[in-house]
Design a protein around this motif. Structure first.
Motif, PDB file in Angstrom:
ATOM      1  N   VAL A  35       0.836  -1.389   0.079  1.00 48.20           N
ATOM      2  CA  VAL A  35      -0.044   0.055   0.042  1.00 48.20           C
ATOM      3  C   VAL A  35       1.022   1.123   0.091  1.00 48.20           C
ATOM      4  O   VAL A  35       1.824   1.307   0.729  1.00 48.20           O
ATOM      5  CB  VAL A  35      -0.962  -0.020   1.297  1.00 48.20           C
ATOM      6  CG1 VAL A  35      -1.844   1.471   1.338  1.00 48.20           C
ATOM      7  CG2 VAL A  35      -1.742  -1.081   1.220  1.00 48.20           C
ATOM      8  N   SER A  49       3.402  -2.728   3.909  1.00 51.26           N
ATOM      9  CA  SER A  49       3.267  -4.057   3.856  1.00 51.26           C
ATOM     10  C   SER A  49       1.863  -4.566   4.429  1.00 51.26           C
ATOM     11  O   SER A  49       1.494  -4.256   5.452  1.00 51.26           O
ATOM     12  CB  SER A  49       4.384  -4.956   4.429  1.00 51.26           C
ATOM     13  OG  SER A  49       3.872  -6.235   4.537  1.00 51.26           O
ATOM     14  N   THR A  50       0.818  -5.116   3.523  1.00 48.13           N
ATOM     15  CA  THR A  50      -0.264  -5.601   3.758  1.00 48.13           C
ATOM     16  C   THR A  50      -0.209  -6.909   4.621  1.00 48.13           C
ATOM     17  O   THR A  50      -1.255  -7.474   5.410  1.00 48.13           O
ATOM     18  CB  THR A  50      -1.321  -5.987   2.702  1.00 48.13           C
ATOM     19  OG1 THR A  50      -0.659  -6.902   1.894  1.00 48.13           O
ATOM     20  CG2 THR A  50      -1.663  -4.809   1.948  1.00 48.13           C
ATOM     21  N   ASN A  53       0.868  -4.785   8.103  1.00 51.12           N
ATOM     22  CA  ASN A  53       0.203  -3.459   8.489  1.00 51.12           C
ATOM     23  C   ASN A  53       1.077  -2.654   9.045  1.00 51.12           C
ATOM     24  O   ASN A  53       0.799  -2.114   9.974  1.00 51.12           O
ATOM     25  CB  ASN A  53      -1.185  -3.671   9.204  1.00 51.12           C
ATOM     26  CG  ASN A  53      -2.372  -4.082   8.229  1.00 51.12           C
ATOM     27  OD1 ASN A  53      -2.392  -3.692   7.090  1.00 51.12           O
ATOM     28  ND2 ASN A  53      -3.232  -4.973   8.713  1.00 51.12           N
ATOM     29  N   THR A 287      -7.524  -3.893  -1.633  1.00 51.34           N
ATOM     30  CA  THR A 287      -6.667  -5.128  -1.936  1.00 51.34           C
ATOM     31  C   THR A 287      -7.243  -5.688  -3.219  1.00 51.34           C
ATOM     32  O   THR A 287      -8.277  -6.072  -3.309  1.00 51.34           O
ATOM     33  CB  THR A 287      -6.171  -5.983  -0.722  1.00 51.34           C
ATOM     34  OG1 THR A 287      -7.631  -6.481  -0.186  1.00 51.34           O
ATOM     35  CG2 THR A 287      -5.756  -5.208   0.131  1.00 51.34           C
ATOM     36  N   LYS A 292      -9.704  -6.313   1.925  1.00 50.77           N
ATOM     37  CA  LYS A 292      -9.422  -5.354   3.041  1.00 50.77           C
ATOM     38  C   LYS A 292      -9.584  -3.979   2.287  1.00 50.77           C
ATOM     39  O   LYS A 292      -9.335  -3.842   0.858  1.00 50.77           O
ATOM     40  CB  LYS A 292      -8.179  -5.376   3.304  1.00 50.77           C
ATOM     41  CG  LYS A 292      -7.946  -6.453   4.319  1.00 50.77           C
ATOM     42  CD  LYS A 292      -6.528  -6.649   4.680  1.00 50.77           C
ATOM     43  CE  LYS A 292      -6.235  -7.878   5.670  1.00 50.77           C
ATOM     44  NZ  LYS A 292      -4.826  -8.024   5.782  1.00 50.77           N
ATOM     45  N   TYR A 294      -8.471  -0.154   2.635  1.00 51.76           N
ATOM     46  CA  TYR A 294      -7.225   0.976   3.467  1.00 51.76           C
ATOM     47  C   TYR A 294      -7.833   2.198   3.047  1.00 51.76           C
ATOM     48  O   TYR A 294      -8.020   2.798   2.075  1.00 51.76           O
ATOM     49  CB  TYR A 294      -6.037   0.660   2.931  1.00 51.76           C
ATOM     50  CG  TYR A 294      -5.134  -0.699   3.351  1.00 51.76           C
ATOM     51  CD1 TYR A 294      -4.460  -0.461   4.250  1.00 51.76           C
ATOM     52  CD2 TYR A 294      -5.464  -1.784   2.855  1.00 51.76           C
ATOM     53  CE1 TYR A 294      -3.651  -1.657   4.892  1.00 51.76           C
ATOM     54  CE2 TYR A 294      -4.703  -2.951   3.317  1.00 51.76           C
ATOM     55  CZ  TYR A 294      -3.909  -2.819   4.159  1.00 51.76           C
ATOM     56  OH  TYR A 294      -3.473  -3.929   4.702  1.00 51.76           O
ATOM     57  N   VAL A 305      -7.713  -0.054   8.512  1.00 50.33           N
ATOM     58  CA  VAL A 305      -7.849  -1.344   7.392  1.00 50.33           C
ATOM     59  C   VAL A 305      -9.489  -1.762   7.856  1.00 50.33           C
ATOM     60  O   VAL A 305      -9.678  -2.170   8.785  1.00 50.33           O
ATOM     61  CB  VAL A 305      -6.988  -2.112   7.755  1.00 50.33           C
ATOM     62  CG1 VAL A 305      -7.019  -3.290   6.869  1.00 50.33           C
ATOM     63  CG2 VAL A 305      -5.521  -1.386   7.417  1.00 50.33           C
ATOM     64  N   ILE A 328      -2.717   0.748  -4.302  1.00 52.92           N
ATOM     65  CA  ILE A 328      -2.091  -0.529  -3.731  1.00 52.92           C
ATOM     66  C   ILE A 328      -1.390  -1.348  -4.866  1.00 52.92           C
ATOM     67  O   ILE A 328      -2.073  -1.264  -5.958  1.00 52.92           O
ATOM     68  CB  ILE A 328      -3.289  -1.524  -3.299  1.00 52.92           C
ATOM     69  CG1 ILE A 328      -4.044  -1.012  -2.039  1.00 52.92           C
ATOM     70  CG2 ILE A 328      -2.640  -2.844  -2.870  1.00 52.92           C
ATOM     71  CD1 ILE A 328      -5.022  -1.634  -1.302  1.00 52.92           C
TER      72      ILE A 328
END
Length: 330
Positions: A35, A49-50, A53, A287, A292, A294, A305, A328
């Motif tokens: 992201v 980083s997903t 997080n 995403t 998800k 964001y 999130v 993303i």
């Protein structure tokens, strides 16, 4: 790398298996979506980083700038290689390499919003003076300029790359640009002060959030006419909108709190939820797997999130000052 090999023994219908060493590099790890959050107050981009997080990098860009000109200031190429960030106050666009998380080019063009064609060849940017400029990603040079409606604010490109839909807040309409000719081929009246636009993955419908009329116009791309209007959203909708990859849900960031993210079912064109996710939710992105959302919370310098399964906030991440956009990397 150790692999398992098996041999079929026909007489007993049995697989005999063993292991052996095979030369060559190990198989690549699954790709983790990344992201990118653009911070208008600190003029940088937080990289999240997903998987964890957490912020894994921070990239300095041009002067993004706060105020009314914070719109869709970032876009990512379809291959995930480059992020384009519109720096309104420095009249240029920063190009970030997602491999190195560094700025690799700067394009001199005044812009407040941008979008990239599905083939990654062109970037359409709102350039002021009631026009849209076209940047070649190969040369990072402006190759065309198209006149549109009054005060263009946001834009989106159809999945087939054929059309660009531009929301014009000054003329309460949407200009439709043909990417083949770079001319306006239709103008569609919508609600009052349209300022965000998104297109369903199948390219059939365009959703336009209208700030002053507190509703969302639904345009059929087959006829370029409004076929529905969705109410029940929060106040001042349309800071940003995004559609899940399966096309079933539309998330709308509203300019007021509480109830600052609305959820619309595209099957019924009705509002099915209004969510409180933070203070002054501004921009959002979903995403690639659709699980998800964001959301940039501008006043608190955080990204929230949302789980699309429960429509509940499952994490909050500290980013830079006044985050104003989210994209993303797939």
């Amino acid at each position: 790398m150790r692999v398992i090999t098996c041999v079929l023994i026909p007489s007993v219908v049995l697989l005999a298996c063993g292991t052996e060493e095979v030369n060559g590099p190990p198989l690549p790890a699954p790709s983790i979506p990344i992201v990118y959050v653009v911070n208008g107050g600190s003029d940088n981009v937080s990289v999240i980083s997903t998987e964890t997080n957490t912020v894994v990098a921070t990239v300095a860009v041009g002067t993004v700038g706060p105020g009314v000109y914070r719109t869709g200031v970032a876009a990512i190429t379809p291959d995930g290689a480059l992020v384009y960030v519109a720096n309104y106050n420095s009249d240029n666009v920063s190009v970030i390499s997602t491999e190195t998380n560094t700025v690799v080019a700067t394009v001199a063009v005044s812009t407040q919003a941008l979008a990239i064609t599905p083939d990654g060849a062109l970037v359409y940017v709102i350039a002021g003076s009631d026009s849209v400029s076209v940047i070649s990603t190969e040369t990072n040079a402006v190759v065309a300029t198209v006149g549109v409606g009054i005060i263009p604010y946001r834009l989106a490109i159809s999945p087939d790359g054929a059309l660009v839909y531009v929301a014009n807040i000054g003329s309460d309409d949407v200009s439709v640009i043909s990417t083949e000719t770079n001319t306006v081929v239709a103008t569609i009246a919508v609600g009052y002060f349209p300022r965000a636009v998104a297109i369903t993955p199948d390219g059939a419908l365009v959703y336009v959030a209208n700030r002053a009329s507190n509703d969302v116009s639904v345009i059929s791309t087959a006829t370029n006419t409004v076929v529905a209007t969705v109410g029940g959203v929060g106040n001042s909708p349309g800071i940003d909108i995004a559609i899940t990859p399966d096309g079933s849900l539309l998330y709308v960031a509203n300019g007021s709190t509480p109830d600052n993210v609305s959820v619309i079912s595209t099957a019924t064109n009705t509002t099915v939820a209004n969510l409180t996710v933070g203070t002054k939710s501004s921009f959002l992105a979903i995403t690639p797997d659709g699980t998800k959302v964001y959301v940039a919370n501008e006043d608190t310098g955080e990204a929230a999130v949302i789980s699309t399964a429960t429509n509940a906030v499952v994490a909050t991440i500290g980013v830079g000052t006044s985050p104003v956009d989210v994209v993303i990397k797939p």
